[in-house]
Write a protein that holds these residues in place. Structure first.
Motif, PDB file in Angstrom:
ATOM      1  N   UNK A 226      19.619  58.040  39.932  1.00  0.00           N
ATOM      2  CA  UNK A 226      20.100  59.417  39.919  1.00  0.00           C
ATOM      3  C   UNK A 226      21.018  59.686  38.735  1.00  0.00           C
ATOM      4  N   UNK A 227      21.846  58.699  38.384  1.00  0.00           N
ATOM      5  CA  UNK A 227      22.737  58.862  37.231  1.00  0.00           C
ATOM      6  C   UNK A 227      21.956  58.863  35.925  1.00  0.00           C
ATOM      7  N   UNK A 228      20.931  58.022  35.854  1.00  0.00           N
ATOM      8  CA  UNK A 228      20.150  57.920  34.619  1.00  0.00           C
ATOM      9  C   UNK A 228      19.418  59.223  34.321  1.00  0.00           C
ATOM     10  N   UNK A 229      18.768  59.811  35.331  1.00  0.00           N
ATOM     11  CA  UNK A 229      18.000  61.021  35.039  1.00  0.00           C
ATOM     12  C   UNK A 229      18.898  62.235  34.816  1.00  0.00           C
ATOM     13  N   UNK A 230      20.168  62.127  35.186  1.00  0.00           N
ATOM     14  CA  UNK A 230      21.115  63.211  34.911  1.00  0.00           C
ATOM     15  C   UNK A 230      21.745  63.083  33.530  1.00  0.00           C
ATOM     16  N   UNK A 232      22.293  63.412  29.790  1.00  0.00           N
ATOM     17  CA  UNK A 232      21.803  64.434  28.860  1.00  0.00           C
ATOM     18  C   UNK A 232      20.862  63.851  27.817  1.00  0.00           C
ATOM     19  N   UNK A 233      21.084  62.610  27.410  1.00  0.00           N
ATOM     20  CA  UNK A 233      20.196  61.986  26.430  1.00  0.00           C
ATOM     21  C   UNK A 233      18.790  61.812  26.994  1.00  0.00           C
ATOM     22  N   UNK A 234      18.693  61.491  28.286  1.00  0.00           N
ATOM     23  CA  UNK A 234      17.391  61.339  28.930  1.00  0.00           C
ATOM     24  C   UNK A 234      16.705  62.695  29.053  1.00  0.00           C
ATOM     25  N   UNK A 235      17.459  63.706  29.450  1.00  0.00           N
ATOM     26  CA  UNK A 235      16.899  65.056  29.553  1.00  0.00           C
ATOM     27  C   UNK A 235      16.333  65.509  28.211  1.00  0.00           C
TER      28      UNK A 235
END
Length: 246
Positions: A226-230, A232-235
């Motif tokens: 959940x933290x990873x997909x939130x 901003x770099x991943x988005x």
């Protein structure tokens, strides 16, 4: 000790750094997800872990504490590490059972008697739902979903400690994806550690205890899903910058 450890692993093709300084650990018994846009180095990473068809240029890979850099694909498989591929791979002119029997006979850590290999192949096919067509159909006659199930069964018949799954949800319908999620969960319940590549973040989120995102061959983010997909770099890696999305 982690079951799989990568330390500063890299692979280049000419000037292209397909995998660039990647490090992470996978603990025994977990489902570890890897995401990333097209061309981010995900499948190349699987290739260099399994030695099929090449190893890393730099860095260290250890499986259960044993260095596997430079080992052949079949030697790595017999240590207990198996994989499936993006595209549905099988010996199309052989029966479903014969395909699974190849994994049971040649990929297992210890070669057993022919009867034991046949039992392992039959059990794996029954597990993925192909028991009823084991002898009556050639692999080339199966649907895309059935071929993916056959790949999984062939890998399970090898009796691995760890299984690398490369985009198991690709080209599947929504009901087939749901069935695949259930199969992967049940595979993990057999005591097999799972390292999983997938584009579809919802698929990874439903399965993974840890998530790592690659971009341009490097680790962009890693940690609790959940933290990873939130992040901003991943988005931005998936959707572009805020301005581009707007």
């Amino acid at each position: 000790m982690a079951l799989l450890e990568l330390d500063d692993v890299s692979k280049a093709f000419g000037s292209l750094k397909a995998v660039d300084g990647v490090s992470f650990k996978v603990e025994a018994g977990e489902i570890f997800g890897i995401a990333g846009p097209n061309g981010s180095g995900k499948s190349t990473l699987f290739n260099i872990i399994t030695g099929i068809p090449f190893g890393p240029d730099r860095g260290h890979i250890r499986f259960d504490g044993t260095a596997i850099n430079g080992k052949s694909g079949h030697a790595i498989a017999r240590l207990g590490l198996a994989r499936t591929f993006q595209r549905e791979t099988s010996f199309d002119g052989l029966t479903v059972f014969e395909n699974a029997l190849i994994g049971a006979s040649y990929g297992r850590k210890e070669k057993g008697a022919a009867a034991a290999a046949r039992e392992a192949a039959a059990e794996a096919l029954e597990f993925v739902g192909l028991g009823s067509v084991s002898f009556g159909r050639l692999a080339g006659e199966l649907s895309v979903f059935e071929r993916k199930c056959l790949m999984l069964a062939t890998a399970i018949a090898m009796q691995p400690r760890m299984l690398l799954l490369d985009e198991p949800a690709s080209s599947l319908t929504k009901p087939e994806i749901e069935t695949s999620i259930g199969l992967i969960r049940r595979t993990a319940e057999r005591g097999i550690t799972i390292l999983l590549i997938e584009h579809v973040l919802t698929f990874l989120m439903s399965l993974s205890q840890h998530l790592l995102v690659l971009n341009n061959g490097r680790v962009l983010a890693a940690g609790e899903p959940a933290s990873v997909i939130a992040d901003q770099r991943v988005i931005e890696a998936y959707l572009g910058t805020r301005r581009a999305v707007a």
